[in-house]
Scaffold this motif. Structure first.
Motif, PDB file in Angstrom:
ATOM      1  N   SER A   1       1.771   9.835  -5.438  1.00 15.10           N
ATOM      2  CA  SER A   1       2.032  11.174  -4.907  1.00 15.10           C
ATOM      3  C   SER A   1       2.504  12.144  -5.987  1.00 15.10           C
TER       4      SER A   1
ATOM      5  N   LYS B   1       0.838  -1.207   0.000  1.00 12.34           N
ATOM      6  CA  LYS B   1       0.000   0.000   0.000  1.00 12.34           C
ATOM      7  C   LYS B   1       0.872   1.255   0.000  1.00 12.34           C
ATOM      8  N   ASN B   2       1.981   1.198   0.723  1.00 17.03           N
ATOM      9  CA  ASN B   2       2.902   2.335   0.771  1.00 17.03           C
ATOM     10  C   ASN B   2       3.527   2.596  -0.602  1.00 17.03           C
TER      11      ASN B   2
ATOM     12  N   SER C   1       1.122   4.454  -2.576  1.00 22.06           N
ATOM     13  CA  SER C   1       1.057   5.824  -2.059  1.00 22.06           C
ATOM     14  C   SER C   1       2.199   6.664  -2.632  1.00 22.06           C
TER      15      SER C   1
ATOM     16  N   GLU D   1      -7.592  -0.875  -7.267  1.00 18.65           N
ATOM     17  CA  GLU D   1      -7.594   0.500  -6.762  1.00 18.65           C
ATOM     18  C   GLU D   1      -7.784   1.525  -7.879  1.00 18.65           C
TER      19      GLU D   1
END
Length: 431
Positions: free
Chosen positions: A29, A21-22, A25, A139
């Motif tokens: 970004s 998940k990171n 992210s 997602e």
């Protein structure tokens, strides 16, 4: 011409569901066209090596090894997906791949270790990117998932394949770059390629960094970023020394020297393709992506200019002496190197005198008896094991004492040049 960026995520950056998940992210970004190169998750490569070694050595497989492999990846999947149908679809895909791996190894010659290794260990990267791609799709993250072996072309030297640069560059430019007309992200595997016959090959242990550099070179990337669990390139391994310093900028040639002497932060083959096209390499922390990290590029000097410490444990010192009345001359040294080359030994340090020639290399208990037996036909041979080779770039007067407790270690060999100091040391028996 569109700007392409290459980003590489190692096993530690995708070893749990929260880590994956990171990664999304970080990717989300900033909007840019990027090739994302991913390693096997966590310790999957080690787990698959265990499977390979058991088949090679004992001609058998343990079902529990495949069950553990499946369980580990299922745990990550279950932590990623919120919709049951997405979760089950990904589970089915991974179960199919693990079963394919299990069935495949039973068809492979257990004695052909290198071919066997590449065929099986490569499943780690395939599993990793399949899970991440499925999660990206769930997602709504626009991307294309491609197989690295369709682009990375090598010779048939399994486990340590040499790249076919022209063919690889042509495939990437003709078949991969056009994908950016329909998406911003292309996801692929590190570490693996294929021969012209379609056999899977690997680029050497920790070769995912090299894979990313290949994609960066062949796509004329703006930059390459390696995401790690450290703040950037440090002047020493924090596990070995306290008060380490972050290197903010590193010249390409300095990075090549550091990797040559054994700095584990960057794969030795990674830097040269980037230098050839002046592509900057960023080393950043996936835990703190906002931090600047380290940039390796065509700068003039290391900043800050501090000693850099590289420790190589488990070293063997082999010393060779003439049996007759001769001295150690060029002819002898040539013969010794020929023997070492035959066994694939890379020399980390060497020293000679009139009556002896000594070499230091990574300890290998399987090969050492054969090397000694071969050399003993012409020479007297002595050796020491369990040594540590300390290399210090940009050393200062007190650098060795800063790195080692000299009361606990005995220096066997010390060599200095203008910039580099090397010490081969052993721990004293009473320490």
């Amino acid at each position: 011409m569109q700007k392409i960026y290459v980003e590489k995520f190692g096993g530690a950056s995708v070893n749990t569901s929260s880590a994956v998940k990171n990664v999304l992210s970080i990717l989300g970004s900033e909007s840019r066209k990027r090739i994302v190169v991913v390693s096997a998750m966590g310790k999957t490569t080690n787990a698959l090596e265990k499977v390979v070694n058991l088949w090679h050595n004992e001609h058998r497989v343990e079902e529990k090894d495949f069950e553990a492999l499946l369980s580990y990846h299922f745990e990550i999947i279950d932590g990623l997906f919120t919709k049951e149908n997405d979760r089950m679809a990904c589970r089915s895909l991974v179960a199919l791949m693990v079963e394919e791996c299990r069935a495949k190894i039973l068809t492979l010659n257990p004695n052909d270790y290198d071919f066997l290794y590449d065929s099986i260990v490569s499943y780690g990267e395939r599993l990793s990117t399949s899970i991440i791609s499925s999660y990206m799709s769930a997602e709504g993250f626009s991307h294309r998932h491609v197989a690295a072996p369709d682009f990375i072309k090598t010779d048939n030297n399994f486990r340590t394949s040499d790249l076919k640069w022209k063919q690889t560059e042509t495939l990437i430019k003709q078949n991969l770059l056009p994908l950016f007309d329909v998406c911003d992200t292309v996801l692929t595997q590190g570490f693996i390629g294929s021969t012209k016959e379609g056999y899977i090959t690997t680029l050497g242990r920790e070769g995912s960094d090299f894979s990313a550099a290949i994609f960066a070179y062949c796509s004329d990337a703006e930059s390459m970023t390696i995401w790690k669990d450290v703040s950037g390139v440090m002047n020493a391994d924090p596990k070995k020394m306290k008060n380490t310093v972050l290197l903010e900028t590193v010249p390409y040639k300095e990075a090549i020297e550091l990797s040559y002497y054994g700095a584990s932060i960057i794969h030795p083959k990674t830097i040269k393709p980037l230098e050839n096209k002046q592509i900057p390499l960023y080393v950043k922390s996936f835990n703190n992506p906002q931090d600047k990290g380290t940039v390796i590029y065509a700068c003039k000097a290391l900043c800050p200019l501090v000693p850099n410490y590289i420790f190589k444990d488990n070293q063997t010192l082999l010393s060779v002496y003439p049996k007759d009345f001769s001295f150690i001359a060029e002819e002898n040294i040539s013969k010794i190197f020929e023997v070492l080359s035959t066994f694939g030994i890379k020399v980390n340090m060497m020293q000679n005198s009139a009556l002896s020639f000594s070499v230091c290399f990574d300890r290998n208990d399987n090969l050492l008896p054969e090397i000694i037996e071969t050399l003993q036909q012409s020479y007297v041979v002595r050796y020491n094991n369990s040594l540590c080779l300390l290399t210090i770039r940009h050393y200062e007067e007190n650098s060795v004492s800063n790195a080692l407790n000299t009361e606990q270690y005995r220096i066997l060999i010390e060599q200095k040049s203008r910039i580099t100091l090397q010490c081969l040391v052993e721990r004293k028996a009473d320490s």
